[in-house]
Design an enzyme around this catalytic site. Structure first.
Site, PDB file in Angstrom:
ATOM      1  N   TYR A  86      28.074  31.848  43.515  1.00  0.00           N
ATOM      2  CA  TYR A  86      28.573  33.072  43.671  1.00  0.00           C
ATOM      3  C   TYR A  86      29.466  33.630  45.425  1.00  0.00           C
ATOM      4  O   TYR A  86      30.339  33.194  45.652  1.00  0.00           O
ATOM      5  CB  TYR A  86      28.971  34.310  43.255  1.00  0.00           C
ATOM      6  CG  TYR A  86      29.548  35.657  43.039  1.00  0.00           C
ATOM      7  CD1 TYR A  86      31.253  35.118  42.328  1.00  0.00           C
ATOM      8  CD2 TYR A  86      29.770  36.767  43.227  1.00  0.00           C
ATOM      9  CE1 TYR A  86      32.030  35.836  41.844  1.00  0.00           C
ATOM     10  CE2 TYR A  86      30.601  37.418  43.291  1.00  0.00           C
ATOM     11  CZ  TYR A  86      31.820  37.041  42.423  1.00  0.00           C
ATOM     12  OH  TYR A  86      33.003  37.219  42.015  1.00  0.00           O
ATOM     13  N   ILE A 124      41.682  29.254  30.207  1.00  0.00           N
ATOM     14  CA  ILE A 124      40.442  28.035  29.471  1.00  0.00           C
ATOM     15  C   ILE A 124      40.290  28.799  28.071  1.00  0.00           C
ATOM     16  O   ILE A 124      40.498  28.247  26.924  1.00  0.00           O
ATOM     17  CB  ILE A 124      39.687  27.347  30.000  1.00  0.00           C
ATOM     18  CG1 ILE A 124      39.028  28.607  30.485  1.00  0.00           C
ATOM     19  CG2 ILE A 124      40.443  26.581  30.880  1.00  0.00           C
ATOM     20  CD1 ILE A 124      36.579  27.776  31.200  1.00  0.00           C
ATOM     21  N   GLY A 136      43.290  34.396  34.180  1.00  0.00           N
ATOM     22  CA  GLY A 136      43.875  35.513  33.984  1.00  0.00           C
ATOM     23  C   GLY A 136      43.361  36.442  32.650  1.00  0.00           C
ATOM     24  O   GLY A 136      43.513  37.566  32.474  1.00  0.00           O
ATOM     25  N   LEU A 137      42.541  36.006  31.131  1.00  0.00           N
ATOM     26  CA  LEU A 137      42.033  36.594  30.582  1.00  0.00           C
ATOM     27  C   LEU A 137      40.979  37.309  31.158  1.00  0.00           C
ATOM     28  O   LEU A 137      40.101  37.682  29.855  1.00  0.00           O
ATOM     29  CB  LEU A 137      41.807  35.722  29.296  1.00  0.00           C
ATOM     30  CG  LEU A 137      42.829  35.284  29.189  1.00  0.00           C
ATOM     31  CD1 LEU A 137      43.055  34.054  27.830  1.00  0.00           C
ATOM     32  CD2 LEU A 137      44.575  36.261  28.785  1.00  0.00           C
ATOM     33  N   GLY A 138      40.186  37.469  32.139  1.00  0.00           N
ATOM     34  CA  GLY A 138      39.118  37.541  32.310  1.00  0.00           C
ATOM     35  C   GLY A 138      38.993  39.484  32.745  1.00  0.00           C
ATOM     36  O   GLY A 138      40.193  40.271  32.342  1.00  0.00           O
ATOM     37  N   ILE A 185      34.604  46.057  40.167  1.00  0.00           N
ATOM     38  CA  ILE A 185      35.280  47.081  39.619  1.00  0.00           C
ATOM     39  C   ILE A 185      35.493  47.486  38.555  1.00  0.00           C
ATOM     40  O   ILE A 185      34.979  46.745  37.355  1.00  0.00           O
ATOM     41  CB  ILE A 185      37.039  46.157  39.097  1.00  0.00           C
ATOM     42  CG1 ILE A 185      36.882  44.870  40.535  1.00  0.00           C
ATOM     43  CG2 ILE A 185      38.012  46.576  38.978  1.00  0.00           C
ATOM     44  CD1 ILE A 185      37.698  46.014  42.029  1.00  0.00           C
TER      45      ILE A 185
HETATM   46  N1  LIG Z   1      35.992  42.214  38.590  1.00  0.00           N
HETATM   47  C1  LIG Z   1      35.016  42.537  39.567  1.00  0.00           C
HETATM   48  O1  LIG Z   1      34.629  43.559  40.140  1.00  0.00           O
HETATM   49  C2  LIG Z   1      35.003  41.614  40.877  1.00  0.00           C
HETATM   50  C3  LIG Z   1      36.398  40.502  40.472  1.00  0.00           C
HETATM   51  N2  LIG Z   1      36.609  39.942  41.411  1.00  0.00           N
HETATM   52  C4  LIG Z   1      37.099  38.340  41.599  1.00  0.00           C
HETATM   53  O2  LIG Z   1      38.521  38.855  40.778  1.00  0.00           O
HETATM   54  C5  LIG Z   1      38.765  37.026  40.021  1.00  0.00           C
HETATM   55  C6  LIG Z   1      38.756  38.244  38.744  1.00  0.00           C
HETATM   56  O3  LIG Z   1      37.390  38.769  38.182  1.00  0.00           O
HETATM   57  P1  LIG Z   1      37.330  38.686  36.403  1.00  0.00           P
HETATM   58  O4  LIG Z   1      38.673  38.684  35.875  1.00  0.00           O
HETATM   59  O5  LIG Z   1      36.251  40.588  36.813  1.00  0.00           O
HETATM   60  O6  LIG Z   1      36.309  37.682  36.550  1.00  0.00           O
HETATM   61  P2  LIG Z   1      36.656  37.696  34.400  1.00  0.00           P
HETATM   62  O7  LIG Z   1      34.980  36.217  34.587  1.00  0.00           O
HETATM   63  O8  LIG Z   1      36.092  38.501  33.864  1.00  0.00           O
HETATM   64  O9  LIG Z   1      37.294  36.424  33.985  1.00  0.00           O
HETATM   65  C7  LIG Z   1      37.386  35.308  34.829  1.00  0.00           C
HETATM   66  C8  LIG Z   1      37.797  34.608  33.706  1.00  0.00           C
HETATM   67  O10 LIG Z   1      38.216  32.377  34.533  1.00  0.00           O
HETATM   68  C9  LIG Z   1      37.965  31.707  33.572  1.00  0.00           C
HETATM   69  N3  LIG Z   1      37.899  30.802  33.902  1.00  0.00           N
HETATM   70  C10 LIG Z   1      36.336  30.442  33.882  1.00  0.00           C
HETATM   71  N4  LIG Z   1      36.628  28.856  34.456  1.00  0.00           N
HETATM   72  C11 LIG Z   1      37.776  28.025  34.292  1.00  0.00           C
HETATM   73  C12 LIG Z   1      38.543  27.644  34.106  1.00  0.00           C
HETATM   74  N5  LIG Z   1      37.297  25.944  34.467  1.00  0.00           N
HETATM   75  N6  LIG Z   1      39.732  27.452  34.739  1.00  0.00           N
HETATM   76  C13 LIG Z   1      40.190  28.615  34.679  1.00  0.00           C
HETATM   77  N7  LIG Z   1      40.092  29.641  34.733  1.00  0.00           N
HETATM   78  C14 LIG Z   1      38.468  29.868  34.745  1.00  0.00           C
HETATM   79  C15 LIG Z   1      37.325  32.299  32.476  1.00  0.00           C
HETATM   80  O11 LIG Z   1      37.557  32.366  30.507  1.00  0.00           O
HETATM   81  C16 LIG Z   1      37.691  33.830  32.262  1.00  0.00           C
HETATM   82  O12 LIG Z   1      38.834  34.236  31.816  1.00  0.00           O
HETATM   83  C17 LIG Z   1      37.164  36.554  40.381  1.00  0.00           C
HETATM   84  O13 LIG Z   1      37.538  35.837  41.481  1.00  0.00           O
HETATM   85  C18 LIG Z   1      35.911  37.311  41.209  1.00  0.00           C
HETATM   86  O14 LIG Z   1      35.661  36.719  41.213  1.00  0.00           O
HETATM   87  C19 LIG Z   1      35.825  39.525  43.376  1.00  0.00           C
HETATM   88  C20 LIG Z   1      35.500  41.722  43.184  1.00  0.00           C
HETATM   89  C21 LIG Z   1      35.290  42.145  42.211  1.00  0.00           C
HETATM   90  C1  LIG Z   2      31.187  42.284  42.440  1.00  0.00           C
HETATM   91  C2  LIG Z   2      31.689  41.296  42.704  1.00  0.00           C
HETATM   92  O1  LIG Z   2      32.080  40.368  42.647  1.00  0.00           O
HETATM   93  C3  LIG Z   2      31.063  41.600  40.787  1.00  0.00           C
HETATM   94  N1  LIG Z   2      31.823  42.536  39.792  1.00  0.00           N
HETATM   95  C4  LIG Z   2      29.657  40.521  40.894  1.00  0.00           C
HETATM   96  O2  LIG Z   2      29.216  42.253  40.257  1.00  0.00           O
HETATM   97  O3  LIG Z   2      29.451  39.631  40.156  1.00  0.00           O
END
Ligand SMILES: NC(=O)C1=CN([C@@H]2O[C@H](COP(=O)(O)OP(=O)(O)OC[C@H]3O[C@@H](n4cnc5c(N)ncnc54)[C@H](O)[C@@H]3O)[C@@H](O)[C@H]2O)C=CC1
Ligand SMILES: CC(=O)[C@H](N)C(=O)O
Length: 374
Positions: free
Chosen positions: A196, A90, A64-66, A226
């Protein structure tokens, strides 16, 4: 009953759509491997939403901190109350995040710890954001396999065991060079070439399998890239469309790692988070799919730069192509067909490219940029 006939009956039941009266089997997650095909007649679909109960859901967000998790927690807390939404990760939360609502350390690879949190906090919705994204995943394939695949297995089993409604985001990255790219429909060839993308196709299929076989209330949206102003992207291919705004404001210029004409589907974060809440609240009978494309706009770096130039005439963009991310982007959809989401549960985006650019610039530099545009 002869084994073959029994199997035919059970498989027939599984393949029947829930709208057609399918009733779910509920099995403890960790005994799935040894379970028979027993489907109790009185089992039914799990519901963790407000519908059918007067209590709000109790939500757990992994990873949740991403880029997306904190914004989603804020939105869900507005709807369901601060204490009903627990952020986990984490990483160490900032003071601001830590003081804005419940936060707990949780590694998605630690099944027992995750289960303990779900039990102790009486969780009913699980939003599984923990993942390694496309570009970072290619730099550490074994970690990406662990987090994105083993982590998903843990979450699926815990969700099934505790009757949770489970949301797992997928991505435009779940498609590959052999998919139709303009536009990309919900159902088509999916042969991604990143770890991925492979892990996200696996998540889509596993979630749908648990839905059809056990009645797990699995819901999945394929997000485009996003774009957000107050949270940083975590190592993806679409990150340029966030970084361009920061560099434009800070330095008046941006060096882009994708070619000027690389077109990808994109969305402003507010639309993405609202879509997530809407699909989680959608009545089960409105969902003809369990995995939906959602989209808002499609653009390439040179079009985004043109839009920025309307607000900042001095802005300059240059290109230094990164071959890894360019190859990934060229294998992804250019346009995303989200007509099923629009038809089934009323998906509608608010932000197109002009609103996106105005919003990003006014958030990052409220003083001058929008004033110039107006
Ligand atoms: N941001 C985007 O453009 C997009 C995101 N998504 C999906 O949305 C979800 C969230 O994306 P974001 O917030 O952008 O990702 P992010 O990469 O910013 O954050 C992912 C988070 O997962 C945590 N993490 C890594 N290993 C872990 C573990 N072992 N246990 C618990 N947490 C762990 C990290 O510390 C990080 O805070 C992901 O599943 C991603 O695939 C899908 C499409 C587009
Ligand atoms: C589109 C996604 O899933 C993400 N932003 C990435 O570029 O990997």
């Amino acid at each position: 009953m002869p084994v073959l006939r029994m199997l035919q009956r059970v498989v027939g039941q599984m393949l029947q759509s829930p709208a057609g009266g399918y009733r779910a089997a509920v099995l403890p997650g960790r005994v799935l491997g040894t379970s028979s095909w027993h489907i109790p007649a009185d089992a039914n679909f799990h519901s963790g939403s407000l519908s059918g109960t007067d209590r709000p859901p109790r939500v757990l967000i992994t990873g949740g901190l991403g880029q997306l998790g904190v914004g989603l927690a804020n939105l869900l807390r507005e709807h369901f109350g601060t204490d009903n939404v627990i952020l986990t990760d984490i990483r160490k939360p900032s003071d601001q995040v830590f003081h804005s609502g419940p936060f707990i350390y949780s590694d998605v690879l630690d099944y027992k710890n995750l289960r303990e949190i779900v039990v102790n906090h009486r969780i009913t919705w699980l939003i599984h954001y923990g993942a390694l994204l496309s570009a970072i995943g290619e730099t550490n394939v074994s970690l990406a396999k662990a987090v994105n695949i083993t982590g998903l297995h843990n979450v699926l089993d815990i969700a099934l065991e505790h009757n949770l409604r489970l949301f797992v985001p997928s991505t435009i990255g779940a498609f590959g060079p052999t998919s139709p790219r303009d536009p990309t429909p919900d159902l088509c060839v999916q042969r991604p070439r990143t770890i991925y993308g492979v892990s996200k196709v696996h998540a889509e299929l596993m979630g749908e399998y648990y839905y059809y076989r056990y009645g797990l209330d699995f819901r999945c949206l394929r997000y485009p890239g996003i774009i957000s102003a107050d949270s940083e992207p975590g190592g993806g291919t679409t990150d340029y469309a966030v970084q361009i705004f920061h560099d434009a404001i800070k330095n008046g210029k941006y060096e882009c790692y994708l070619k000027p004409s690389t077109r990808l589907p994109m969305m402003y974060i507010d639309d993405c988070l609202r879509a997530t809440l809407e699909v989680m609240e959608a009545p089960a009978e409105s969902l003809s799919l369990r995995t939906y494309n959602i989209n808002a706009m499609s653009f390439c770096p040179e079009e985004l730069a043109q839009e920025v130039l309307k607000h900042m005439p001095e802005f300059q963009i240059t290109y230094k192509v990164d071959s890894v991310r360019q190859a990934i982007a060229e294998s992804w959809p250019m346009n995303f067909d989200d007509s099923n989401a629009r038809k089934d549960w009323g998906w509608k985006h608010d932000f197109d490219l002009p609103e996106l650019v105005t919003t990003m610039l006014s958030f990052l530099d409220p003083e001058s940029r929008v004033a110039q545009a107006n």
